[in-house]
Design a protein around this motif. Structure first.
Motif, PDB file in Angstrom:
ATOM      1  N   ASN A  15       0.815  -1.215   0.000  1.00 16.98           N
ATOM      2  CA  ASN A  15       0.000   0.000   0.000  1.00 16.98           C
ATOM      3  C   ASN A  15       0.851   1.269   0.000  1.00 16.98           C
ATOM      4  OD1 ASN A  15      -2.611   1.078  -0.171  1.00 16.98           O
ATOM      5  ND2 ASN A  15      -2.637   1.536   2.032  1.00 16.98           N
TER       6      ASN A  15
ATOM      7  N   ASP B 169      -0.786  -0.408  -5.479  1.00 13.56           N
ATOM      8  CA  ASP B 169      -1.400  -1.735  -5.507  1.00 13.56           C
ATOM      9  C   ASP B 169      -0.543  -2.763  -6.244  1.00 13.56           C
ATOM     10  OD1 ASP B 169      -3.558  -0.657  -4.193  1.00 13.56           O
ATOM     11  OD2 ASP B 169      -4.747  -0.351  -6.012  1.00 13.56           O
TER      12      ASP B 169
ATOM     13  N   PRO C 208      -8.400  -6.246  -4.223  1.00 19.88           N
ATOM     14  CA  PRO C 208      -7.739  -6.431  -5.519  1.00 19.88           C
ATOM     15  C   PRO C 208      -8.729  -6.886  -6.572  1.00 19.88           C
ATOM     16  CG  PRO C 208      -7.218  -8.245  -4.031  1.00 19.88           C
ATOM     17  CD  PRO C 208      -7.950  -7.221  -3.212  1.00 19.88           C
TER      18      PRO C 208
END
Length: 293
Positions: free
Chosen positions: A21, A85, A250
């Motif tokens: 992150n 990400d 995700p």
């Protein structure tokens, strides 16, 4: 891998997984480029051929690594940005950095004849080093990019004035450096205009602002009628990086593969524009969102 009594040496390999992150910036720099520019007689203060070669090599890296969302280059330096990400190579610092460095170097050497057709490249060959730096928020990332672009302007103004004093003013390097010691931007602009009739504002934008690389997605008219205008989409806030807020889920494997294919098909744009103000980011929200529109 077959088991053997020697396999214990794998225990010496230490994990170097980067924090999740967080934005990953891999910045590469030319090694010994001062000598290289002298060896091949690069034009001063800027050699357009060399900068175009850097941009072409960077575009090659962007094409090969769809996980990259942006690149920014000045002189013999380039910064490549992975979205927070990103899970490429399980976020291992060594793998990400060495892949960027080796891919960039191979493209640079391979395309050298295109930009320097009459100059034979001989050992020692151009090489680059790199490092991976993490930034926890959008604000930190944008401040990093702003820092590099401000550096581009400061260095280019100095170099433009320095080489004008040397090439047109007849000063040697030490005398030119001494004259510029302690001068402000206004003083350098005055020297350029009053002595050499050079208006710094008219210098090429690539020299003043550097090169910005990003994926330029084509959005169909049908998509525009059924989805919000991407230029008006909000920029992700720093709250997304708060430890109290979980990162977004995700993408599914199918969605992730479709996103990757859209990235691979996107044109790599090379622009020389302001990335400090909001306009650049507001018009291209997919850079910070990390999702192809």
């Amino acid at each position: 891998m077959a088991n053997s009594k020697y396999e214990y040496v794998r225990n010496f390999e230490q994990p170097d997984v980067l924090l999740p992150n967080t934005w990953i910036v891999v910045r590469i720099d030319g090694r010994g480029f001062h000598k290289l520019t002298a060896k091949y007689s690069f034009e001063k203060p800027n050699d357009r051929r060399a900068l175009d070669l850097m941009n072409a090599a960077a575009a090659g890296v962007m094409k090969e690594l769809p996980d990259l969302v942006m690149g920014y280059g000045i002189s013999d330096e380039f910064s490549f940005i992975f979205h927070k990400d990103c899970t490429l190579f399980e976020r291992r610092a060594s793998k990400l950095t060495t892949t960027i460095v080796s891919t960039f170097t191979s493209h640079y050497v391979f395309m050298w004849p295109t930009y320097f057709p009459s100059v034979l490249l001989t050992p020692p060959l151009p090489s680059f080093d790199g490092r991976a730096v993490l930034y926890p928020s959008v604000t930190n990332l944008r401040d990093y990019m702003s820092w590099r672009q401000v550096d581009c302007h400061i260095n280019n103004l100095y170099n433009t004035t320095f080489w004008a004093l040397v090439q047109q003013g007849g000063l040697d390097a030490k005398a030119a450096e001494k004259e510029l010691t302690g001068t402000l931007s206004s003083h350098k602009n005055e020297i350029l205009f009053s002595r050499f009739k050079i208006n710094y504002n008219n210098e090429p934008e690539m020299f003043k602002k550097g090169s910005v690389l990003f994926r330029d997605f084509e959005i169909s008219s049908s998509a525009e009628t059924t989805a919000p205008n991407p230029t008006s989409a909000p920029v992700p806030s720093d709250s997304a990086t708060s430890p109290d807020i979980a990162p977004p889920a995700p993408l599914s494997k199918t969605a992730a593969e479709k996103d990757r294919k859209r990235r691979l098909k996107a044109r790599i744009a090379i622009e020389h524009i302001d990335i400090i103000r909001d306009e650049f980011w507001d018009q291209r929200p997919w850079i910070l969102s990390g999702k192809a529109p």
